[in-house]
Design an enzyme around this catalytic site. Structure first.
Site, PDB file in Angstrom:
ATOM      1  N   SER A 196       3.167  -1.920  10.574  1.00  0.00           N
ATOM      2  CA  SER A 196       4.612  -1.944  10.805  1.00  0.00           C
ATOM      3  C   SER A 196       5.244  -3.308  10.503  1.00  0.00           C
ATOM      4  CB  SER A 196       4.937  -1.479  12.233  1.00  0.00           C
ATOM      5  OG  SER A 196       4.484  -0.146  12.407  1.00  0.00           O
ATOM      6  N   GLU A 212      -5.792  -4.588  10.794  1.00  0.00           N
ATOM      7  CA  GLU A 212      -4.790  -3.534  10.966  1.00  0.00           C
ATOM      8  C   GLU A 212      -5.113  -2.707  12.208  1.00  0.00           C
ATOM      9  OE1 GLU A 212      -2.568  -2.605   7.124  1.00  0.00           O
ATOM     10  OE2 GLU A 212      -4.291  -1.272   7.209  1.00  0.00           O
ATOM     11  N   HIS A 230      -9.559   1.409   4.771  1.00  0.00           N
ATOM     12  CA  HIS A 230      -8.258   1.577   5.432  1.00  0.00           C
ATOM     13  C   HIS A 230      -8.426   2.563   6.590  1.00  0.00           C
ATOM     14  CE1 HIS A 230      -4.106   2.765   6.142  1.00  0.00           C
ATOM     15  NE2 HIS A 230      -3.775   1.610   5.605  1.00  0.00           N
ATOM     16  N   LYS A 269       0.048   4.294  -0.417  1.00  0.00           N
ATOM     17  CA  LYS A 269      -0.625   5.524   0.054  1.00  0.00           C
ATOM     18  C   LYS A 269      -0.375   6.654  -0.944  1.00  0.00           C
ATOM     19  CE  LYS A 269       0.257   3.708   4.597  1.00  0.00           C
ATOM     20  NZ  LYS A 269       0.062   3.860   6.002  1.00  0.00           N
ATOM     21  N   ASN A 283       0.868  -1.191   0.000  1.00  0.00           N
ATOM     22  CA  ASN A 283       0.000   0.000   0.000  1.00  0.00           C
ATOM     23  C   ASN A 283       0.898   1.233   0.000  1.00  0.00           C
ATOM     24  OD1 ASN A 283      -1.909   1.963   0.358  1.00  0.00           O
ATOM     25  ND2 ASN A 283      -2.250   1.537   2.532  1.00  0.00           N
ATOM     26  N   GLY A 287       2.179   2.519  10.575  1.00  0.00           N
ATOM     27  CA  GLY A 287       3.138   3.603  10.361  1.00  0.00           C
ATOM     28  C   GLY A 287       3.856   4.058  11.615  1.00  0.00           C
ATOM     29  N   GLU A 310      -6.772   4.996   7.529  1.00  0.00           N
ATOM     30  CA  GLU A 310      -6.591   6.425   7.203  1.00  0.00           C
ATOM     31  C   GLU A 310      -7.853   6.990   6.569  1.00  0.00           C
ATOM     32  OE1 GLU A 310      -2.938   5.762   5.127  1.00  0.00           O
ATOM     33  OE2 GLU A 310      -2.030   5.252   7.046  1.00  0.00           O
TER      34      GLU A 310
END
Ligand code: PEP
Length: 253
Positions: free
Chosen positions: A212, A166, A94, A10, A8, A172, A96
């Site tokens: 991560s 996730e 996701h 992003k 991914n 991240g 985000e």
């Protein structure tokens, strides 16, 4: 069930960066045998990626899609525009998008439906925030996100589905989940799926861990029978580190 590992990217990489990455990763493709590998670049890089990766075993995913197939939605991208570019998978929900953009469960459900309608395989992301984990609500958050996204979905569509667990606090941050915690969450996801669609269908769904993941820790996740792959952000941005991560995963199973 084979592993599925997705990159991914992003909001990273221009067309030139994408071309460079794709040419480099193609050199290693034989070292990925048995692992389904997908690259999910930004929309603008999809044509470049499809030109270079088309015909190889590497697949393409998108990072999102709109819930309608076309219409007056300025700035949005619809499923048929993605399939037109050779895209096979699409990330939906996701963290985000849930927590930064503010996408809610009803939008996510509509996107899962839209993806399946145009032949895209959804990678549905679920996971709790740090506060939710500390409050002991990890399982209830996961159950709610899953059942809401899958509402109305035919059991027969489940073999096209990938779930990415996730935990938001692991994305991240460099602070991956403990394998035991990821195992518990991914086993719970399969239990919820089994209650929803029956054990046989639930067993067809691949569940990824994301948060991560690196070359150094991927083995501790994919060696668990509850986990069939990874959704990878930071460590997927360089062809060399992503290739090393895939090879490490392959060795671990
Ligand atoms: C992600 O983007 O879904 C992700 C897990 O990112 P990272 O690997 O950088 O934590």
């Amino acid at each position: 069930m084979g592993l599925i590992i997705a990159a991914n990217w992003k909001m990273h990489k221009t067309t030139a960066d994408t071309e460079e990455f794709c040419r480099a990763i193609l050199q290693d493709v034989e070292k990925f045998a048995g692992v389904e590998v997908l690259i999910c670049p930004p929309y603008t890089s999809l044509p470049a990626a499809t030109n270079i990766l088309g015909g190889s075993s590497l697949k393409l995913g998108a990072q999102d899609l709109h819930w309608e197939q076309e219409g007056a939605f300025t700035g949005e991208i619809a499923g048929p525009m993605l399939t037109d570019l050779g895209v096979e998978y699409v990330i939906i929900g996701h963290s985000e998008r849930r927590h930064v953009i503010g996408e809610d469960d009803s939008r996510i459900r509509a996107k899962v439906k839209a993806a399946l309608e145009c032949g895209l395989k959804p990678i549905l992301c679920v996971g709790e925030t740090e506060a939710q984990r500390e409050a002991g609500s990890t399982n209830s958050v996961i159950r709610q996100q899953l059942l809401s996204a899958l509402e109305g979905m035919a059991a027969g569509d489940m073999d096209e589905l990938v779930i990415a667990y996730e935990p938001v606090w692991a994305i991240g941050t460099g602070k991956a989940a403990q394998p035991g915690d990821a195992d518990a969450a991914c086993s719970f996801i399969r239990e919820v799926l089994a209650k929803y669609a029956g054990e046989e269908m639930a067993d067809k769904v691949r569940i990824q861990y994301g948060g991560s993941v690196k070359e150094k820790n991927i083995d501790s996740f994919v060696e668990l029978s509850s986990i069939q792959g990874a959704l990878v952000g930071g460590a997927s941005l360089e062809a060399e580190s992503f290739s090393a991560l895939i090879q490490a995963a392959r060795k671990a199973v």
